[in-house]
Design a protein around this motif. Structure first.
Motif, PDB file in Angstrom:
ATOM      1  N   LEU A  17      15.923 -15.481  63.834  1.00  0.00           N
ATOM      2  CA  LEU A  17      16.679 -15.755  65.066  1.00  0.00           C
ATOM      3  C   LEU A  17      16.931 -14.470  65.850  1.00  0.00           C
ATOM      4  O   LEU A  17      16.762 -14.429  67.074  1.00  0.00           O
ATOM      5  CB  LEU A  17      18.018 -16.415  64.723  1.00  0.00           C
ATOM      6  CG  LEU A  17      17.984 -17.897  64.335  1.00  0.00           C
ATOM      7  CD1 LEU A  17      19.334 -18.325  63.775  1.00  0.00           C
ATOM      8  CD2 LEU A  17      17.605 -18.772  65.531  1.00  0.00           C
ATOM      9  N   LYS A  23      16.497 -21.626  68.215  1.00  0.00           N
ATOM     10  CA  LYS A  23      17.048 -22.623  67.306  1.00  0.00           C
ATOM     11  C   LYS A  23      16.228 -23.900  67.275  1.00  0.00           C
ATOM     12  O   LYS A  23      16.249 -24.623  66.275  1.00  0.00           O
ATOM     13  CB  LYS A  23      18.498 -22.926  67.686  1.00  0.00           C
ATOM     14  CG  LYS A  23      19.442 -21.771  67.375  1.00  0.00           C
ATOM     15  CD  LYS A  23      20.894 -22.149  67.624  1.00  0.00           C
ATOM     16  CE  LYS A  23      21.814 -21.007  67.231  1.00  0.00           C
ATOM     17  NZ  LYS A  23      23.240 -21.334  67.443  1.00  0.00           N
ATOM     18  N   ASN A  27      15.182 -25.416  63.898  1.00  0.00           N
ATOM     19  CA  ASN A  27      16.206 -26.458  63.789  1.00  0.00           C
ATOM     20  C   ASN A  27      16.276 -27.115  62.415  1.00  0.00           C
ATOM     21  O   ASN A  27      17.334 -27.255  61.821  1.00  0.00           O
ATOM     22  CB  ASN A  27      15.959 -27.531  64.865  1.00  0.00           C
ATOM     23  CG  ASN A  27      17.070 -28.567  64.898  1.00  0.00           C
ATOM     24  OD1 ASN A  27      18.241 -28.226  65.004  1.00  0.00           O
ATOM     25  ND2 ASN A  27      16.693 -29.825  64.785  1.00  0.00           N
TER      26      ASN A  27
END
Length: 325
Positions: A17, A23, A27
């Motif tokens: 990240l 994201k 996810n």
């Protein structure tokens, strides 16, 4: 199914990240609910592969550099209280299974050199990153617990890499790729350095604790054979899967699966025959299906081969076994 500590997995996600993966891409990894402080190795390898595909080269180096003793539970605590640096490597060899059951460690000392071998077959891209991160982490741990700059004198990886400068600069020694083994080689004298927080009594307590944890894992381990048995029973009628196919399903190489079964004094062939035997006797006892049908349902292409195998297992032909029930 091969597993790994969730702390290692979580740090890989956070690093990805911070380096630019969003994201949305991560996810499903962020949503994964961790149980018992471990996650499937498959998930960590997928994160590594996504990072390898989308981010700057050298993710394994950067992942390894951010890992420290706090990420390894009781094993990490034991590293801090080891008397000497060599004890860190001995504990890795004995208790790596507490952190991950994907791979194993060997140590060899001769002619003033200590060689650590990481036995983990490179069967997919994520394993390359995992092996790189492991070696970077180990050198970092040695430096963390001794407060000294301990460096290997040679590093070898079985996989290929287009630019070894990343690693040569970090390890400060020759780094070879496409080698026959994954190895860290040290001057043995360098590993005689004392650790900062050496404590014989606390270390002994932690060793006993790790032995207990290892015993519990051995008791639970038969999740592995349970998974294999379940897979064999479910697939038997459509054909016995190969060890490579079973390994892929469980998230490990065929070589690793063979080793883990050998640790239990088992072989893949023995598990196949055990499941064929159990399924055949259950069908002969509780169904009206013909011997030919049962031969097919237990993975045999010919009834004659089934008849021979069944007589070897029980001392009786299938029809004879059924009549004597």
């Amino acid at each position: 199914m091969a597993v790994v500590f969730s702390t290692i997995y979580n740090k890989a996600i956070q690093l990805a990240l911070s380096e630019g993966l969003d994201k949305v891409q991560l996810n499903r990894f962020l949503d994964y609910k961790v149980e018992n402080k471990r996650v499937p190795m498959e998930l960590l390898l997928e994160v590594y592969e996504l990072a390898s595909d989308k981010l700057q080269a050298g993710f394994g180096l950067r992942q390894g550099k951010q890992l420290d003793t706090t990420d390894y539970g009781t094993l990490g605590l034991s590293w801090k209280t080891c008397l000497k640096a060599i004890d860190v490597l001995n504990n890795v060899k004995r208790y790596m299974v507490l952190v991950t059951d994907d791979g194993s460690i060997e140590l060899d000392e001769s002619e003033g050199k200590t060689k650590l071998v990481l036995n983990r077959e490179v069967y997919r891209t994520g394993i390359k990153t995992a092996n790189e991160a492991s070696f970077v982490m180990l050198v970092g741990i040695l430096n963390e617990v001794t407060g000294k700059n301990i460096k290997p004198i040679e590093v070898n990886f079985k996989h290929s890499f287009s630019n070894s400068d990343y690693f040569s600069e970090y390890f400060d020694c020759p780094v070879n790729f496409n080698a026959t083994e994954n190895t860290l080689i040290f001057n043995s004298k360098a590993l005689e350095i004392s650790t900062i927080k050496a404590d014989k009594f606390i270390h002994q307590f932690l060793l006993e604790r790790m032995e207990q944890e290892k015993s519990k894992l051995s008791e639970q381990e038969d999740v592995l054979t349970s998974e294999i048995n379940k897979l064999l029973k479910e697939s038997m009628s459509s054909g016995i899967p190969s060890i490579s196919q079973v390994g892929d399903y469980l998230g490990m190489s065929a070589r690793t699966l063979k080793r883990r079964l050998a640790d239990r004094n088992l072989s893949f062939r023995e598990l196949i025959q055990k499941n064929q035997h159990e399924t055949a006797t259950q069908l002969l006892s509780n169904s009206s299906q013909s011997v030919g049908e049962i031969a097919f349902l237990t993975g045999f292409s010919e009834q004659s081969a089934f008849n021979r195998a069944f007589k070897r297992w029980t001392g009786q032909a299938p029809n004879e076994y059924r009549k004597n029930l």
